[in-house]
Design a protein around this motif. Sequence first.
Motif, PDB file in Angstrom:
ATOM      1  N   TYR A 104       0.873  -1.168   0.000  1.00  0.00           N
ATOM      2  CA  TYR A 104       0.000   0.000   0.000  1.00  0.00           C
ATOM      3  C   TYR A 104       0.910   1.218   0.000  1.00  0.00           C
ATOM      4  O   TYR A 104       1.985   1.214   0.604  1.00  0.00           O
ATOM      5  N   TYR A 105       0.488   2.286  -0.647  1.00  0.00           N
ATOM      6  CA  TYR A 105       1.303   3.497  -0.704  1.00  0.00           C
ATOM      7  C   TYR A 105       1.694   3.960   0.690  1.00  0.00           C
ATOM      8  O   TYR A 105       2.816   4.396   0.918  1.00  0.00           O
ATOM      9  N   ILE A 109       5.507   5.424   1.986  1.00  0.00           N
ATOM     10  CA  ILE A 109       5.761   6.816   2.361  1.00  0.00           C
ATOM     11  C   ILE A 109       6.360   6.861   3.764  1.00  0.00           C
ATOM     12  O   ILE A 109       5.843   6.272   4.697  1.00  0.00           O
ATOM     13  N   VAL A 127       4.143   8.698  -3.471  1.00  0.00           N
ATOM     14  CA  VAL A 127       4.079   7.673  -4.503  1.00  0.00           C
ATOM     15  C   VAL A 127       3.055   8.154  -5.523  1.00  0.00           C
ATOM     16  O   VAL A 127       1.944   8.529  -5.165  1.00  0.00           O
ATOM     17  N   GLN A 128       3.451   8.172  -6.779  1.00  0.00           N
ATOM     18  CA  GLN A 128       2.576   8.622  -7.862  1.00  0.00           C
ATOM     19  C   GLN A 128       2.385   7.467  -8.837  1.00  0.00           C
ATOM     20  O   GLN A 128       3.206   6.556  -8.898  1.00  0.00           O
ATOM     21  N   ASN A 129       1.325   7.538  -9.615  1.00  0.00           N
ATOM     22  CA  ASN A 129       1.146   6.578 -10.691  1.00  0.00           C
ATOM     23  C   ASN A 129       0.605   7.345 -11.883  1.00  0.00           C
ATOM     24  O   ASN A 129      -0.495   7.891 -11.837  1.00  0.00           O
ATOM     25  N   ASP A 134       4.015   2.529 -10.593  1.00  0.00           N
ATOM     26  CA  ASP A 134       4.165   3.432  -9.465  1.00  0.00           C
ATOM     27  C   ASP A 134       5.556   4.063  -9.507  1.00  0.00           C
ATOM     28  O   ASP A 134       6.530   3.418  -9.883  1.00  0.00           O
ATOM     29  N   MET A 136       8.114   6.452  -7.056  1.00  0.00           N
ATOM     30  CA  MET A 136       8.327   7.030  -5.739  1.00  0.00           C
ATOM     31  C   MET A 136       9.098   8.331  -5.853  1.00  0.00           C
ATOM     32  O   MET A 136      10.064   8.425  -6.608  1.00  0.00           O
TER      33      MET A 136
END
Length: 176
Positions: A104-105, A109, A127-129, A134, A136
């Motif tokens: 999980y994000y 983080i 975290v971006q997608n 994904d 980081m």
Amino acid sequence: MKALSDSRTKPITLAAIAGAHGVAGEVRLKLFGDGIAALKQHKSLGLGKGEGTLTLKKVRDDNKGGAIARFAEITDRTAAEKLRGTTLTVSRDALPPLEEGEYYYVDLIGLKAVSQSGEEIGEVIAVQNYGAADVMEIARTTGPKAGKKFMVPMRAEAVPEWDDAKLVVSDDFAED
């Protein structure tokens, strides 16, 4: 890659309220994770900062990658607008166990980032997608570049391992 421990207690964010939709209290949602299917499984969703819960009455696809939802506690547009930016969460134990290599994000983080050669790099701050994988965002915490940020894809060649304490970044992807 090692799956992270399921013992953490932080709630998992499934969506965020993007704004009001119409005048009857419906809201637009930005979805995270497995989208509408994951959201429909939960009748009660926590408000991001522990400020109570909302009871999901109805949710539908908005055909733009998000959703439109109706909650029992939101009865008009004004109430819906006040919740803009609010995250909707569930407890970790309300979700299926993680499989090997899943995360999980919230688990990533805050992790300390180190290079394969052992150098402390910094900390995962987001975290971006963007569609492919994904990514980081890591903020350097030491050295002359402290405070500088860089991105690393969450792929085996870039992140050969991680656990509850640290994320190891391949030397080829650790920015100098």
